[in-house]
Design a protein around this motif. Structure first.
Motif, PDB file in Angstrom:
ATOM      1  N   SER A 193       3.417   6.821   4.531  1.00  0.00           N
ATOM      2  CA  SER A 193       4.583   5.988   4.318  1.00  0.00           C
ATOM      3  C   SER A 193       5.106   5.702   5.613  1.00  0.00           C
ATOM      4  CB  SER A 193       5.642   6.860   3.689  1.00  0.00           C
ATOM      5  OG  SER A 193       5.206   7.089   2.251  1.00  0.00           O
ATOM      6  N   TYR A 207       0.764  -1.327  -0.068  1.00  0.00           N
ATOM      7  CA  TYR A 207      -0.045   0.051  -0.035  1.00  0.00           C
ATOM      8  C   TYR A 207       0.716   1.280  -0.130  1.00  0.00           C
ATOM      9  CZ  TYR A 207      -3.979  -2.921   1.015  1.00  0.00           C
ATOM     10  OH  TYR A 207      -4.942  -3.914   1.115  1.00  0.00           O
ATOM     11  N   ASN A 213       3.023   4.407  -0.963  1.00  0.00           N
ATOM     12  CA  ASN A 213       2.598   5.285  -2.198  1.00  0.00           C
ATOM     13  C   ASN A 213       4.184   5.444  -2.884  1.00  0.00           C
ATOM     14  OD1 ASN A 213       2.444   7.141  -4.119  1.00  0.00           O
ATOM     15  ND2 ASN A 213       1.096   8.499  -2.659  1.00  0.00           N
ATOM     16  N   LYS A 244      -0.129   4.011   2.939  1.00  0.00           N
ATOM     17  CA  LYS A 244      -0.372   4.448   1.811  1.00  0.00           C
ATOM     18  C   LYS A 244      -0.311   6.404   1.946  1.00  0.00           C
ATOM     19  CE  LYS A 244      -3.808   5.153  -2.037  1.00  0.00           C
ATOM     20  NZ  LYS A 244      -5.255   4.592  -2.399  1.00  0.00           N
ATOM     21  N   GLU A 245      -1.178   6.715   2.983  1.00  0.00           N
ATOM     22  CA  GLU A 245      -0.885   8.135   3.262  1.00  0.00           C
ATOM     23  C   GLU A 245       0.268   8.774   3.768  1.00  0.00           C
ATOM     24  OE1 GLU A 245      -4.701   9.599   4.749  1.00  0.00           O
ATOM     25  OE2 GLU A 245      -5.687   7.792   4.025  1.00  0.00           O
ATOM     26  N   SER A 259      -2.903  -0.355   6.515  1.00  0.00           N
ATOM     27  CA  SER A 259      -2.805  -0.119   5.112  1.00  0.00           C
ATOM     28  C   SER A 259      -2.943   1.335   4.689  1.00  0.00           C
ATOM     29  CB  SER A 259      -4.043  -0.896   4.687  1.00  0.00           C
ATOM     30  OG  SER A 259      -3.860  -2.186   4.867  1.00  0.00           O
ATOM     31  N   LYS A 260      -3.844   2.193   5.295  1.00  0.00           N
ATOM     32  CA  LYS A 260      -4.164   3.229   4.868  1.00  0.00           C
ATOM     33  C   LYS A 260      -2.906   4.375   5.455  1.00  0.00           C
ATOM     34  CE  LYS A 260      -9.023   3.058   4.509  1.00  0.00           C
ATOM     35  NZ  LYS A 260     -10.364   3.121   4.857  1.00  0.00           N
TER      36      LYS A 260
END
Length: 417
Positions: free
Chosen positions: A374, A34, A36, A371-372, A367-368
């Motif tokens: 690192s 996840y 980015n 992603k948002e 997970s979030k």
């Protein structure tokens, strides 16, 4: 040759392995998907309990020199005995005997490929039809994964956060029966960062004796304590109930990639030998791979020449980092860290989902946030405690501060209005 689609192949994977493969690495690999790739900030790896790549936590030159000397001696180019290089076993027996009321011999030491293999050996030895083992919850997940794969029934007892993650001994007594073979404890604790008192360890030993089982004591983080409680080896109580002690070079000496661990039969009454456990360990080792002989050959020099300054410096860093994480993480409303870590390099933090909008559970949160922000965190479900999080503070102080700041930003975006 062109493949005939109607060709039948008698090939299939091991479904039992697929079912039992919960691991720290596997879970973190999943969460890492996840991340980015357009976020150029460094990843803050709260999920990894491996500080060896950080400059402040690099191993000492004397430890590296010990390995170099072992290689250059050319005395360790041959296959070792399956129990391990004799000089390494003697050194480990002497080293551990200093903290025990009895003397260990080299015959009571088995060298393994990290503590991971030590777990594999012991679980495999115990996995007979109908047997069960008592495992803590939360816990390092490799115990349960290996037990499930070996069809050894697992019965989980809780660690109590309100009592500094002590073992719920009443639950242990209720879970055990005539097919129970052993109880596992981890001290200093992974994943909780707790350190057990002399009295609590004695009570565990007395409980094991009443139940007629032995204790598997995971002491990978032995002596890595920085709170008010001293480290007490479970082998101290080996005369009450037999103990198998597990350890490794990975943590205290900051060389997890060297993959060297050990099993000690801290059992002065010889009960494990009498009941065939020691023979089974030896027989399993006969069909298992060995850690590199040169690393085994370096062990005596590593144990003899590791300076007090290196160890105290490591503990000072961990103490400071534990304070920073504990104080700052509790300032964010979606987190509760019930106990300041006193040992290892890990801490369990409760995720307060009622403070967040659009977050369903700990895996969704991790997970979030990966992603948002690192930031890589291990969801508690991987260690048996859903909607908690496992944090490692074995990293640079600035990384902890940066990571906590990112978590605060995440909270402000997702807080329930």
């Amino acid at each position: 040759m062109e493949m005939n689609e109607s060709q039948h192949w008698n090939i299939h994977g091991n479904e039992e392995l697929n079912k039992s493969s919960v691991s720290v690495r596997g879970t973190l690999n999943l969460i890492s998907t996840y991340l980015n790739t357009d976020d150029h900030r460094p990843v803050i790896a709260f999920g990894r309990a491996d500080p060896s790549s950080y400059p402040s936590f690099r191993t000492s030159s004397s430890i590296v020199e010990a390995l170099v000397d072992a290689v250059q001696s050319r005395n360790f180019n041959s296959y070792p005995s399956t129990q391990g290089v004799l000089s390494a076993r003697r050194a480990l027996a002497e080293y551990y005997s200093r903290g025990l009321p009895y003397q260990l011999s080299s015959d009571e030491v088995f060298i393994t490929t990290g503590c991971t293999q030590a777990i594999e050996v012991i679980i495999s030895v115990l996995a007979s039809p109908g047997a069960n083992i008592l495992l803590p919850r939360p816990a390092y997940p490799h115990y349960e994964a290996r037990a499930n794969f070996g069809r050894l029934e697992v019965r989980n007892f809780d660690l109590i956060p309100e009592k500094s993650w002590e073992v719920d001994l009443e639950a242990v007594k209720a879970l055990a029966d005539n097919n129970t073979v052993a109880i596992v404890i981890i001290n200093p604790n992974n994943p909780c960062g707790s350190v057990y008192t002399y009295q609590h360890l004695k009570e565990i030993a007395e409980t094991a004796r009443k139940l007629g089982i032995f204790v598997i004591s995971d002491e990978v983080y032995a002596h890595m304590v920085f709170g008010k409680k001293p480290f007490v080896p479970m082998g101290e109580f080996g005369s009450i109930a037999p103990v198998l002690t597990l350890g490794s070079l990975s943590k205290k000496w900051s060389v997890p990639g060297w993959r060297l661990g050990w099993i000690l039969t801290t059992d002065p009454n010889g009960i494990l030998k009498k009941h065939g456990i020691v023979e089974s360990i030896q027989n399993y080792k006969d069909i298992s791979p060995d850690p590199p002989t040169c690393i085994q050959g370096a062990v005596p020099q590593i144990l003899a020449k590791t300076s007090d300054e290196f160890v105290s410096g490591l503990l000072d860093l961990l103490r400071t980092n534990a304070d920073i994480l504990y104080e700052n993480i509790n300032e964010i409303p979606c987190f509760t860290c019930p106990n300041k870590p006193e040992g290892s390099m890990l801490s369990m933090v409760k995720l307060n989902l009622e403070q967040l909008e659009g977050i369903t559970d700990d895996v969704d949160f991790c997970s979030k946030v990966a992603k948002e922000e690192s930031v890589l965190i291990l969801p508690g479900v991987a260690v048996g405690l859903k909607n908690w999080l496992r944090f490692s503070f074995g990293m640079e102080r600035c990384s902890i501060e940066d990571g906590v700041a990112r978590l605060k930003s995440f909270y402000l975006r997702h807080k329930l209005h």
